[in-house]
Write a protein that holds these residues in place. Structure first.
Motif, PDB file in Angstrom:
ATOM      1  N   ALA A  98       0.829  -1.202   0.000  1.00  0.00           N
ATOM      2  CA  ALA A  98       0.000   0.000   0.000  1.00  0.00           C
ATOM      3  C   ALA A  98       0.863   1.251   0.000  1.00  0.00           C
ATOM      4  O   ALA A  98       0.536   2.248  -0.661  1.00  0.00           O
ATOM      5  CB  ALA A  98      -0.926  -0.004   1.208  1.00  0.00           C
ATOM      6  N   ALA A  99       1.960   1.217   0.729  1.00  0.00           N
ATOM      7  CA  ALA A  99       2.864   2.364   0.756  1.00  0.00           C
ATOM      8  C   ALA A  99       3.468   2.609  -0.623  1.00  0.00           C
ATOM      9  O   ALA A  99       3.587   3.766  -1.062  1.00  0.00           O
ATOM     10  CB  ALA A  99       3.966   2.130   1.788  1.00  0.00           C
ATOM     11  N   LEU A 100       3.843   1.548  -1.317  1.00  0.00           N
ATOM     12  CA  LEU A 100       4.385   1.690  -2.672  1.00  0.00           C
ATOM     13  C   LEU A 100       3.361   2.312  -3.604  1.00  0.00           C
ATOM     14  O   LEU A 100       3.659   3.273  -4.332  1.00  0.00           O
ATOM     15  CB  LEU A 100       4.813   0.317  -3.201  1.00  0.00           C
ATOM     16  N   LEU A 101       2.151   1.781  -3.588  1.00  0.00           N
ATOM     17  CA  LEU A 101       1.108   2.321  -4.456  1.00  0.00           C
ATOM     18  C   LEU A 101       0.824   3.780  -4.126  1.00  0.00           C
ATOM     19  O   LEU A 101       0.706   4.626  -5.030  1.00  0.00           O
ATOM     20  CB  LEU A 101      -0.163   1.486  -4.305  1.00  0.00           C
ATOM     21  N   THR A 102       0.722   4.094  -2.847  1.00  0.00           N
ATOM     22  CA  THR A 102       0.431   5.467  -2.443  1.00  0.00           C
ATOM     23  C   THR A 102       1.548   6.413  -2.849  1.00  0.00           C
ATOM     24  O   THR A 102       1.287   7.541  -3.290  1.00  0.00           O
ATOM     25  CB  THR A 102       0.220   5.549  -0.923  1.00  0.00           C
ATOM     26  N   ALA A 103       2.795   5.978  -2.698  1.00  0.00           N
ATOM     27  CA  ALA A 103       3.923   6.825  -3.079  1.00  0.00           C
ATOM     28  C   ALA A 103       3.874   7.163  -4.570  1.00  0.00           C
ATOM     29  O   ALA A 103       4.166   8.301  -4.974  1.00  0.00           O
ATOM     30  CB  ALA A 103       5.238   6.135  -2.741  1.00  0.00           C
ATOM     31  N   LEU A 104       3.492   6.194  -5.386  1.00  0.00           N
ATOM     32  CA  LEU A 104       3.367   6.434  -6.825  1.00  0.00           C
ATOM     33  C   LEU A 104       2.216   7.393  -7.129  1.00  0.00           C
ATOM     34  O   LEU A 104       2.364   8.342  -7.908  1.00  0.00           O
ATOM     35  CB  LEU A 104       3.153   5.109  -7.555  1.00  0.00           C
ATOM     36  N   VAL A 105       1.066   7.144  -6.517  1.00  0.00           N
ATOM     37  CA  VAL A 105      -0.101   7.991  -6.754  1.00  0.00           C
ATOM     38  C   VAL A 105       0.131   9.397  -6.202  1.00  0.00           C
ATOM     39  O   VAL A 105      -0.215  10.402  -6.854  1.00  0.00           O
ATOM     40  CB  VAL A 105      -1.359   7.366  -6.104  1.00  0.00           C
ATOM     41  N   TYR A 106       0.720   9.481  -5.028  1.00  0.00           N
ATOM     42  CA  TYR A 106       1.014  10.769  -4.403  1.00  0.00           C
ATOM     43  C   TYR A 106       1.916  11.607  -5.308  1.00  0.00           C
ATOM     44  O   TYR A 106       1.661  12.804  -5.539  1.00  0.00           O
ATOM     45  CB  TYR A 106       1.686  10.513  -3.059  1.00  0.00           C
ATOM     46  N   ALA A 107       2.949  10.977  -5.840  1.00  0.00           N
ATOM     47  CA  ALA A 107       3.853  11.675  -6.756  1.00  0.00           C
ATOM     48  C   ALA A 107       3.114  12.132  -8.007  1.00  0.00           C
ATOM     49  O   ALA A 107       3.290  13.267  -8.473  1.00  0.00           O
ATOM     50  CB  ALA A 107       5.022  10.763  -7.130  1.00  0.00           C
ATOM     51  N   GLY A 108       2.283  11.241  -8.557  1.00  0.00           N
ATOM     52  CA  GLY A 108       1.530  11.598  -9.753  1.00  0.00           C
ATOM     53  C   GLY A 108       0.586  12.760  -9.521  1.00  0.00           C
ATOM     54  O   GLY A 108       0.472  13.661 -10.366  1.00  0.00           O
ATOM     55  N   THR A 198       1.416  10.569 -16.988  1.00  0.00           N
ATOM     56  CA  THR A 198       1.098  10.368 -15.577  1.00  0.00           C
ATOM     57  C   THR A 198      -0.374  10.641 -15.312  1.00  0.00           C
ATOM     58  O   THR A 198      -1.050   9.875 -14.614  1.00  0.00           O
ATOM     59  CB  THR A 198       1.959  11.291 -14.700  1.00  0.00           C
ATOM     60  N   ARG A 199      -0.885  11.737 -15.880  1.00  0.00           N
ATOM     61  CA  ARG A 199      -2.298  12.087 -15.687  1.00  0.00           C
ATOM     62  C   ARG A 199      -3.200  10.996 -16.266  1.00  0.00           C
ATOM     63  O   ARG A 199      -4.196  10.592 -15.635  1.00  0.00           O
ATOM     64  CB  ARG A 199      -2.602  13.421 -16.358  1.00  0.00           C
ATOM     65  N   GLN A 200      -2.872  10.525 -17.454  1.00  0.00           N
ATOM     66  CA  GLN A 200      -3.689   9.482 -18.081  1.00  0.00           C
ATOM     67  C   GLN A 200      -3.663   8.195 -17.272  1.00  0.00           C
ATOM     68  O   GLN A 200      -4.694   7.525 -17.114  1.00  0.00           O
ATOM     69  CB  GLN A 200      -3.194   9.216 -19.505  1.00  0.00           C
ATOM     70  N   LEU A 201      -2.495   7.844 -16.748  1.00  0.00           N
ATOM     71  CA  LEU A 201      -2.394   6.638 -15.919  1.00  0.00           C
ATOM     72  C   LEU A 201      -3.252   6.746 -14.668  1.00  0.00           C
ATOM     73  O   LEU A 201      -3.929   5.784 -14.273  1.00  0.00           O
ATOM     74  CB  LEU A 201      -0.934   6.390 -15.530  1.00  0.00           C
ATOM     75  N   LEU A 202      -3.251   7.915 -14.054  1.00  0.00           N
ATOM     76  CA  LEU A 202      -4.079   8.110 -12.861  1.00  0.00           C
ATOM     77  C   LEU A 202      -5.560   7.986 -13.185  1.00  0.00           C
ATOM     78  O   LEU A 202      -6.317   7.313 -12.467  1.00  0.00           O
ATOM     79  CB  LEU A 202      -3.795   9.485 -12.250  1.00  0.00           C
ATOM     80  N   VAL A 203      -5.970   8.620 -14.275  1.00  0.00           N
ATOM     81  CA  VAL A 203      -7.391   8.605 -14.656  1.00  0.00           C
ATOM     82  C   VAL A 203      -7.835   7.199 -15.030  1.00  0.00           C
ATOM     83  O   VAL A 203      -8.845   6.684 -14.515  1.00  0.00           O
ATOM     84  CB  VAL A 203      -7.655   9.577 -15.820  1.00  0.00           C
ATOM     85  N   TRP A 204      -7.080   6.559 -15.901  1.00  0.00           N
ATOM     86  CA  TRP A 204      -7.500   5.239 -16.390  1.00  0.00           C
ATOM     87  C   TRP A 204      -7.375   4.154 -15.325  1.00  0.00           C
ATOM     88  O   TRP A 204      -8.212   3.254 -15.246  1.00  0.00           O
ATOM     89  CB  TRP A 204      -6.708   4.861 -17.638  1.00  0.00           C
ATOM     90  N   SER A 205      -6.349   4.232 -14.508  1.00  0.00           N
ATOM     91  CA  SER A 205      -6.219   3.234 -13.441  1.00  0.00           C
ATOM     92  C   SER A 205      -7.333   3.402 -12.408  1.00  0.00           C
ATOM     93  O   SER A 205      -7.873   2.414 -11.905  1.00  0.00           O
ATOM     94  CB  SER A 205      -4.848   3.332 -12.773  1.00  0.00           C
ATOM     95  N   SER A 206      -7.688   4.657 -12.107  1.00  0.00           N
ATOM     96  CA  SER A 206      -8.795   4.899 -11.172  1.00  0.00           C
ATOM     97  C   SER A 206     -10.094   4.319 -11.714  1.00  0.00           C
ATOM     98  O   SER A 206     -10.846   3.637 -10.996  1.00  0.00           O
ATOM     99  CB  SER A 206      -8.966   6.405 -10.922  1.00  0.00           C
ATOM    100  N   ALA A 207     -10.363   4.584 -12.989  1.00  0.00           N
ATOM    101  CA  ALA A 207     -11.581   4.074 -13.607  1.00  0.00           C
ATOM    102  C   ALA A 207     -11.594   2.549 -13.633  1.00  0.00           C
ATOM    103  O   ALA A 207     -12.625   1.912 -13.361  1.00  0.00           O
ATOM    104  CB  ALA A 207     -11.719   4.625 -15.024  1.00  0.00           C
ATOM    105  N   THR A 208     -10.441   1.954 -13.916  1.00  0.00           N
ATOM    106  CA  THR A 208     -10.351   0.493 -13.980  1.00  0.00           C
ATOM    107  C   THR A 208     -10.586  -0.133 -12.613  1.00  0.00           C
ATOM    108  O   THR A 208     -11.296  -1.142 -12.489  1.00  0.00           O
ATOM    109  CB  THR A 208      -8.965   0.075 -14.513  1.00  0.00           C
ATOM    110  N   ILE A 209      -9.998   0.466 -11.578  1.00  0.00           N
ATOM    111  CA  ILE A 209     -10.158  -0.066 -10.226  1.00  0.00           C
ATOM    112  C   ILE A 209     -11.612   0.013  -9.773  1.00  0.00           C
ATOM    113  O   ILE A 209     -12.167  -0.955  -9.222  1.00  0.00           O
ATOM    114  CB  ILE A 209      -9.242   0.685  -9.245  1.00  0.00           C
TER     115      ILE A 209
END
Length: 228
Positions: A98-108, A198-209
């Motif tokens: 969870a920390a790894l995922l959050t660090a990536l999302v936080y940076a994005g 980065t923006r596209q990854l955040l949007v599409w990954s959020s939608a996918t999840i």
């Protein structure tokens, strides 16, 4: 990366491969599948950090390769028995992942929207993303159990009950909260190399999840036997 870093990453990949060999020897299909996935993800991250160049930077930050490899190793080892025999092993795995995922999302988020909203909003959004991803993972465990029961095979992800699910989500929050509380920005430079991507990854990954969670929930609660 320097030779020491490459050697350490190679050792981590070798350790995951060793776990895979043990799983195969024990004919533990679930552990073998998880080790293969972990080895694949970590291997891509390590190869990207060591072998590809993006301007003057590695295509993937070495920190991401290390973090991914360690998380994959701990999870793979857990599938061989520690998840059942060591009470804190699952908590450690969820906190680290969870920390790894959050660090990536936080940076994005810092790169894409950090200038337009407060740091508190960014932190809450990053933690929320991780929590929703954690819920999606828990649904995945339930789906794996249902598939295993239907085909009479061992599930690739093991479901331990609702109490374990609650603990998993708690430690997902712990890992996420640690990252935002400590303001971990180790992946900001990586996210900043391509803000649009980065923006596209955040949007599409959020939608996918979100979509994946909803679909799995509908499938589980619509089972003919009424079990979830």
């Amino acid at each position: 990366m320097n030779n020491v870093a490459i050697a350490l990453l190679t050792a981590l990949l070798g350790a995951i491969a060793f776990v895979l060999a043990l799983a195969v020897r024990r004919r533990n299909v679930a552990a073998a599948v998880n080790a293969v996935v972990s080895l694949g993800i970590a291997g891509v991250a390590v190869a990207a950090a060591a072998g590809f160049e993006f301007g003057q930077r590695g295509f993937v930050a070495p920190e991401l390769a290390f973090w991914t490899a360690v998380a994959g190793l701990i999870h793979s080892i857990g599938m061989l028995g520690p998840y059942d025999s060591i009470w804190w092993w699952d908590h450690l795995t969820h906190t680290l992942s969870a920390a790894l995922l959050t660090a990536l999302v936080y940076a994005g988020l810092l790169v894409t929207v950090g200038s337009s909203v407060s740091i508190t909003v960014v932190a809450v959004a990053a933690v929320s993303y991780t929590v929703v991803a954690g819920v999606c993972w828990e649904f995945g465990e339930l789906v794996a159990r249902a598939v295993g029961e239907h085909y009479d095979v061992d599930p690739v992800l093991v479901y331990y009950g609702w109490q374990d699910t609650a603990y998993d989500l708690v430690f997902d929050v712990v890992g996420a909260a640690l990252v935002v509380a400590l303001d971990v920005r180790v992946f900001v430079d990586l996210a900043a190399t391509a803000p649009g991507t980065t923006r596209q990854l955040l949007v599409w990954s959020s939608a996918t999840i979100v979509a994946g969670s909803v679909l799995m929930a509908l499938a589980l609660f619509a089972r003919p036997d009424g079990q979830s």
